[in-house]
Scaffold this motif. Structure first.
Motif, short mmCIF file in Angstrom:
data_model
loop_
_atom_site.label_atom_id
_atom_site.label_comp_id
_atom_site.label_asym_id
_atom_site.label_seq_id
_atom_site.Cartn_x
_atom_site.Cartn_y
_atom_site.Cartn_z
N MET B 79 -37.14 19.17 16.00
CA MET B 79 -36.10 18.36 16.64
C MET B 79 -35.65 19.01 17.95
O MET B 79 -35.48 18.34 18.97
N GLN B 80 -35.48 20.34 17.91
CA GLN B 80 -34.96 21.04 19.11
C GLN B 80 -35.89 20.87 20.31
O GLN B 80 -35.41 20.72 21.44
N VAL B 81 -37.20 20.91 20.08
CA VAL B 81 -38.11 20.80 21.22
C VAL B 81 -38.20 19.36 21.74
O VAL B 81 -38.77 19.13 22.80
N LEU B 82 -37.61 18.41 21.02
CA LEU B 82 -37.50 17.05 21.55
C LEU B 82 -36.25 16.90 22.43
O LEU B 82 -36.04 15.86 23.03
N CYS B 83 -35.43 17.96 22.47
CA CYS B 83 -34.24 17.94 23.35
C CYS B 83 -34.64 18.35 24.77
O CYS B 83 -35.81 18.56 25.06
N ARG B 84 -33.62 18.47 25.66
CA ARG B 84 -33.95 18.78 27.06
C ARG B 84 -34.42 20.21 27.26
O ARG B 84 -35.42 20.48 27.91
N ASP B 85 -33.65 21.14 26.70
CA ASP B 85 -33.99 22.55 26.86
C ASP B 85 -33.26 23.35 25.79
O ASP B 85 -32.42 22.80 25.08
N SER B 86 -33.59 24.65 25.70
CA SER B 86 -32.98 25.48 24.66
C SER B 86 -32.62 26.85 25.22
O SER B 86 -33.41 27.44 25.96
N ASP B 99 -31.04 13.60 24.73
CA ASP B 99 -30.28 14.06 25.88
C ASP B 99 -29.34 15.20 25.47
O ASP B 99 -28.13 15.10 25.62
N ALA B 100 -29.88 16.25 24.91
CA ALA B 100 -29.04 17.35 24.40
C ALA B 100 -29.59 18.69 24.84
O ALA B 100 -30.80 18.87 24.97
N HIS B 101 -28.66 19.62 25.06
CA HIS B 101 -29.03 21.02 25.28
C HIS B 101 -28.95 21.74 23.94
O HIS B 101 -28.07 21.43 23.13
N VAL B 102 -29.84 22.69 23.71
CA VAL B 102 -29.80 23.47 22.47
C VAL B 102 -29.21 24.84 22.79
O VAL B 102 -29.67 25.53 23.70
N ARG B 103 -28.16 25.19 22.05
CA ARG B 103 -27.43 26.44 22.32
C ARG B 103 -27.49 27.35 21.10
O ARG B 103 -27.77 26.90 19.99
N ARG B 104 -27.13 28.61 21.33
CA ARG B 104 -27.10 29.57 20.24
C ARG B 104 -25.71 29.60 19.61
O ARG B 104 -24.72 29.53 20.32
N PHE B 105 -25.64 29.70 18.29
CA PHE B 105 -24.35 29.93 17.64
C PHE B 105 -23.89 31.33 18.01
O PHE B 105 -24.68 32.28 17.95
N THR B 106 -22.62 31.47 18.35
CA THR B 106 -22.11 32.82 18.51
C THR B 106 -21.55 33.27 17.17
O THR B 106 -20.82 32.52 16.52
N TYR B 139 -29.69 20.78 3.59
CA TYR B 139 -30.00 22.21 3.73
C TYR B 139 -30.38 22.58 5.17
O TYR B 139 -31.33 22.03 5.72
N PHE B 140 -29.62 23.52 5.71
CA PHE B 140 -29.84 23.99 7.09
C PHE B 140 -30.30 25.45 7.10
O PHE B 140 -29.85 26.25 6.28
N VAL B 141 -31.15 25.79 8.04
CA VAL B 141 -31.44 27.20 8.36
C VAL B 141 -31.73 27.24 9.85
O VAL B 141 -32.81 26.84 10.29
N HIS B 142 -30.77 27.68 10.64
CA HIS B 142 -31.00 27.72 12.10
C HIS B 142 -29.97 28.58 12.80
O HIS B 142 -28.85 28.73 12.32
N SER B 143 -30.37 29.13 13.93
CA SER B 143 -29.46 29.94 14.75
C SER B 143 -29.08 29.22 16.03
O SER B 143 -28.18 29.63 16.74
N PHE B 144 -29.82 28.15 16.34
CA PHE B 144 -29.56 27.36 17.55
C PHE B 144 -29.25 25.93 17.13
O PHE B 144 -29.68 25.49 16.06
N TYR B 145 -28.49 25.23 17.96
CA TYR B 145 -28.08 23.87 17.60
C TYR B 145 -28.04 22.98 18.82
O TYR B 145 -27.83 23.46 19.94
N ALA B 146 -28.24 21.69 18.61
CA ALA B 146 -28.07 20.72 19.68
C ALA B 146 -26.62 20.28 19.65
O ALA B 146 -26.09 19.92 18.59
N GLY B 147 -25.97 20.31 20.81
CA GLY B 147 -24.60 19.84 20.88
C GLY B 147 -24.56 18.33 20.62
O GLY B 147 -25.60 17.68 20.52
N THR B 148 -23.37 17.79 20.50
CA THR B 148 -23.29 16.34 20.30
C THR B 148 -23.54 15.66 21.64
O THR B 148 -23.24 16.20 22.70
#
Lengths: 252, 196
Positions: B79-86, B99-106, B139-148
């Motif tokens: 899913m993330q690589v279908l977004c704009r960038d990460s 139309d989403a940027h993928v960001r890292r959880f702090t 069930y989730f496993v991820h360190s990066f997320y697409a914003g809304t």
């Protein structure tokens, strides 16, 4: 809200589930795939299968079992026991495991954590630590089912494992495992606070109150338990229902 | 026939098993002809977004995937690589469907990274999520997320970070969670995807 996870653990010997009391006496309790499926249907959040076979035949049986579990269950499952190399981990991944857990092999060669995480991702690697408290009050990791102490201090070793690429830490108090007397919550809380990755509590649950305590006072992200489920004392659904009733976020 | 894209980004066995339990036939492939002709396409993925884009490019797949008109489902890094960038791969454009940027959880006290485990879905509005009860856990496993973003069709909240749990743009769907590991809710979502 992220739910606290309840994880039944199945110790498997030659394809059958067994569970030891303080890791010494073994009593056979049932078929590994059937039990896993039953737990998943009751609402288990994940499963852990640990291979305690001592023979090559037993190991091969385990890989076949992992395949059957992957065919059957629709929740994540972790496998461990006897993983010494990246190849061992790869075999279990290919069989369908979502995560592997390593313990003694990581102590013997900590680079193994980074090798597996580097290839398959941090989420694939659970580092298990069986620790015992010493007369000085410090906790040290042990190997061989708690019988051999090591020089790895619990907190330092858990941090090192995280830094090397572990995705979760599974900490068992060998002073409590199998006793059904509860978990050492202050140690869990301090360990959880010191880590940036999830902490799974294991060993010692005798009641739902014990599990509730380690998930709140002990700040654990998940609780792993065996005997309270295997012997039918509680179902997974009963445990989660009681946890929810006391305000702990769980998936119902 | 469902094409599950094999681009060396994690284990596909659990997805194959989950589809098999629903009685669906799938083929694991990186062959553009098979992907173009499939009724449904799934882009799974576990690992590093930069590596995922690199592998897709090496197989000549990003433009093939962008051109698809049948239902496509990206899962997790898929899913993330279908977004704009990460943020995981600075300077590497992703496929830009969503139309989403993928960001890292702090990481913060009470917010461990990765976000791992079962969390609930909110603001669900898609055929993909039909008959999935409100607030269902997945069930989730991820360190990066697409914003809304405007393509968000379900959200999830991790310790006050609200992110896209599912995205949709035209025939493209994405889930940050793993439907193949999400119990009965996940099975329903895969069933819905097969019925689109």
């Amino acid at each position: 809200m992220l739910a606290k996870r309840i994880i039944p653990c199945l110790d498997v010997k030659d394809g059958r589930v067994v569970k030891g009391i303080n890791f010494t006496s073994l009593a056979e309790v049932g078929d590994a795939v059937e039990m896993g499926h039953k737990y998943a249907m009751e609402g288990a959040d994940e499963l852990v299968y640990l291979d305690i076979s001592a023979t090559i035949e037993g190991r091969n049986t385990f890989a076949e079992l992992v395949r059957r579990v992957a065919d059957t269950v629709n929740i994540p499952f972790t496998v461990g026991g006897g993983i010494r190399s990246l190849d061992d981990a790869a075999r279990l991944l290919d069989a369908g495991a979502d995560k592997i857990t390593i313990n003694s092999a990581a102590i013997a060669r900590p680079e193994l954590i980074g090798e597996i995480a580097g290839r398959y991702g941090r989420q694939f690697v659970v580092v298990a630590i069986d620790a015992k408290s010493g007369p000085d009050g410090k906790w040290h990791a042990t190997t061989h089912g708690g019988s051999r102490p090591t020089d790895k201090e619990l907190f330092a070793w858990a941090r090192e494992a995280e830094d090397r690429g572990a995705g979760e830490i599974l900490f068992t108090s060998m002073d409590h495992d199998g006793t059904r007397n509860g978990y050492p919550c202050p140690v869990y809380a301090a360990l959880s606070d010191s880590l940036g990755i999830p902490l799974i509590a294991s060993g010692g649950a005798g009641s739902v109150d014990d599990i509730a305590a380690v998930l709140t006072d002990g700040k654990a992200d998940a609780a792993l338990a065996a005997s309270i489920f295997h012997y039918g004392k509680y179902t997974v659904a009963e445990v989660k229902g009681q946890l929810a009733a006391s305000g702990i976020p769980v998936r119902i | 026939m469902i094409a599950v894209i094999d681009y060396d980004m994690g284990n596909l066995r659990s997805l194959e098993n989950a589809l098999g339990r629903l009685g669906a036939q799938c083929i694991v492939t990186a062959d553009p002809d098979i992907i173009l002709k499939a009724d449904r396409v799934i882009l799974p993925g576990v690992g590093h977004a930069g590596k995922a884009m690199e592998n897709l490019k090496a197989l000549g797949l990003p433009n093939i995937i962008r051109s698809l008109r049948q239902p496509v489902l990206g899962i997790c890094v898929g899913m993330q690589v279908l977004c704009r960038d990460s943020e995981e791969a600075p300077g590497v454009p992703c496929m830009g469907i969503f139309d989403a940027h993928v960001r890292r959880f702090t990481a913060a006290p009470g917010r461990k990274v990765p976000h791992m485990g079962w969390n609930n879905l909110s603001n669900m509005e898609s055929k993909l999520l039909k008959d999935v009860p409100r607030n269902s856990y997945v069930y989730f496993v991820h360190s990066f997320y697409a914003g809304t973003c405007p393509d968000t069709v379900a959200t999830c909240n991790y310790d006050s970070v609200m992110f896209s749990a599912a995205l949709r743009y035209e025939n493209f769907y994405g889930t940050q969670f793993h439907p193949e590991k999400s119990g009965l809710a996940g099975e329903q979502i895969l069933k819905n995807f097969l019925a689109l």
